[in-house]
Scaffold this active site. Structure first.
Site, PDB file in Angstrom:
ATOM      1  N   GLU A  39      -1.658  -5.530   6.275  1.00 31.09           N
ATOM      2  CA  GLU A  39      -0.702  -4.619   6.851  1.00 31.09           C
ATOM      3  C   GLU A  39       0.504  -5.220   7.438  1.00 31.09           C
ATOM      4  O   GLU A  39       1.546  -4.366   7.240  1.00 31.09           O
ATOM      5  CB  GLU A  39      -1.415  -3.778   7.932  1.00 31.09           C
ATOM      6  N   TYR A 122       1.317   2.130  14.226  1.00 33.95           N
ATOM      7  CA  TYR A 122       0.871   2.099  12.783  1.00 33.95           C
ATOM      8  C   TYR A 122      -0.126   1.230  12.564  1.00 33.95           C
ATOM      9  O   TYR A 122      -1.285   1.230  12.084  1.00 33.95           O
ATOM     10  CB  TYR A 122       1.965   2.106  11.874  1.00 33.95           C
ATOM     11  N   ASP A 140       2.614   5.815   8.354  1.00 35.00           N
ATOM     12  CA  ASP A 140       3.782   5.272   8.100  1.00 35.00           C
ATOM     13  C   ASP A 140       4.725   6.014   7.120  1.00 35.00           C
ATOM     14  O   ASP A 140       4.537   7.236   7.313  1.00 35.00           O
ATOM     15  CB  ASP A 140       3.390   3.762   7.165  1.00 35.00           C
TER      16      ASP A 140
END
Length: 358
Positions: A39, A122, A140
């Site tokens: 991520e 996020y 996102d």
């Protein structure tokens, strides 16, 4: 958000994801650490570009404890080319905290994840949902685009209050309607939809979208107007002259300061403005080096988020003997092969590495 307040809509989205999810390295043998690394790498970086970096990173640093203790030079070399180097520095800071406070394992708690360096809403949502099935959203740019089009939402997605409201609405859906043990799949499905169907550039593939029947942008044919986002400020243009300074065996590199743009990275010596050959040779003499010959190199440019470098360059051959000079602070001659193996050179300067060899 009315689109996802109906259980049937969620089921359609999850079924689509089950059939269409891409095979990606970080989706195999999923662990909290792998999810975290992927991520962070995927922020502001294309999926295809990340694949090789992810596999190399995990091979070199297979655990959080490995990440916590690796040297900065080795860490930055592993990240070389991905850009936004504070991302990986913050990862190492967070890894140290995790080792000190959580026995080397990421905490299965959204609020605790949020407190770690470099982890915002996020990333915390992505880790919490995918690794621990905690019903927290991961919103996102892909998700904001998908929802703006489905709902016909013309609010500015760059507005933090808009993003927070969307996160709250998704959180409510995930905690009240979403089937158990599908939190990670739901977040990934929304992101995947934005990545491969409701794409950021070009025409969306509406015929492949499981939410077409709900999508206001599709019905009103105004997808090109959504999402609404405040335009970025124009980039600042800066002229630079880069000097590839070589002797028979080595090349001169400089370590950037520990703060600011490209902090702590290695670069080729450079200076503001466009120097002509005479001025470039005067610069070399000021370093205490004896120039033997100078070659102009092709000009290029490098684009950062808020600035753009227009770069003129020379390769300058110098004698092996050098004088001690205070202007050479943070500079050192290194074996040319070490540019490829040891020292992390950011993308802004990596385009010049092919000129290191004679």
């Amino acid at each position: 958000m009315q689109s996802f307040e109906v259980e049937n809509d969620i089921q359609q989205l999850l079924k689509w994801f089950e059939k269409n999810a891409r095979s990606l390295p970080w989706r195999e043998q999923r662990t909290p650490y792998k999810i975290w690394v992927s991520e962070i790498m995927l922020q502001q970086t294309r999926v295809e570009a990340v694949k090789g970096y992810f596999e190399r990173f995990m091979k070199a640093l297979p655990s959080i404890s490995d990440l916590a203790v690796v040297s900065e030079d080795e860490l930055l070399k592993l990240w070389e080319g991905l850009g936004y180097y504070n991302r990986v520095r913050n990862m190492q800071k967070a890894a140290c905290v995790v080792c000190e406070q959580y026995h080397g394992e990421l905490p299965a708690d959204y609020q605790m994840l949020l407190k770690l360096p470099g982890i915002g809403s996020y990333t915390a949502g992505a880790i919490a949902s995918q690794a621990f099935d905690i019903p927290e959203p991961a919103v996102d740019g892909n998700v904001l685009r998908v929802l703006a089009r489905i709902d016909g939402d013309d609010r500015d997605i760059a507005n933090l209050s808009v993003k927070k409201e969307i996160e709250e609405r998704l959180r409510h859906v995930m905690q009240t309607v979403l089937p158990e043990r599908r939190a990670g799949d739901f977040n990934q499905a929304l992101m995947e939809l934005g990545a491969i169907v409701c794409v950021p550039n070009g025409v969306p593939k509406c015929g492949q979208c499981p939410m077409q029947y709900r999508c206001k942008a599709y019905k009103e044919d105004n997808w090109s107007l959504l999402p609404v986002k405040t335009p970025k400020k124009p980039r600042v243009i800066e002229d630079k002259t880069v000097l590839i300074i070589v002797n028979d065996r080595e090349v001169l590199i400089k370590k950037r300061d520990s703060k600011g743009l490209l902090a702590g990275m290695y670069e080729f010596p450079n200076t503001e403005g466009c120097l002509d050959e005479k001025t470039a040779l005067d610069y070399i003499a000021g370093l205490g080096l004896m120039s033997l010959r100078i070659e102009p190199l092709p000009e290029t440019k490098h684009i950062f988020t808020h600035r753009e470098w227009h770069m003129k360059a020379y390769r300058i051959h110098v004698a092996d003997e050098i004088e001690t000079n205070r202007l050479m602070r943070n500079m050192q001659f290194v074996n040319r092969q070490q540019i490829a193996t040891t020292y992390a050179v950011p993308s802004a300067f990596s385009m010049f590495t092919k000129y290191v060899s004679i």
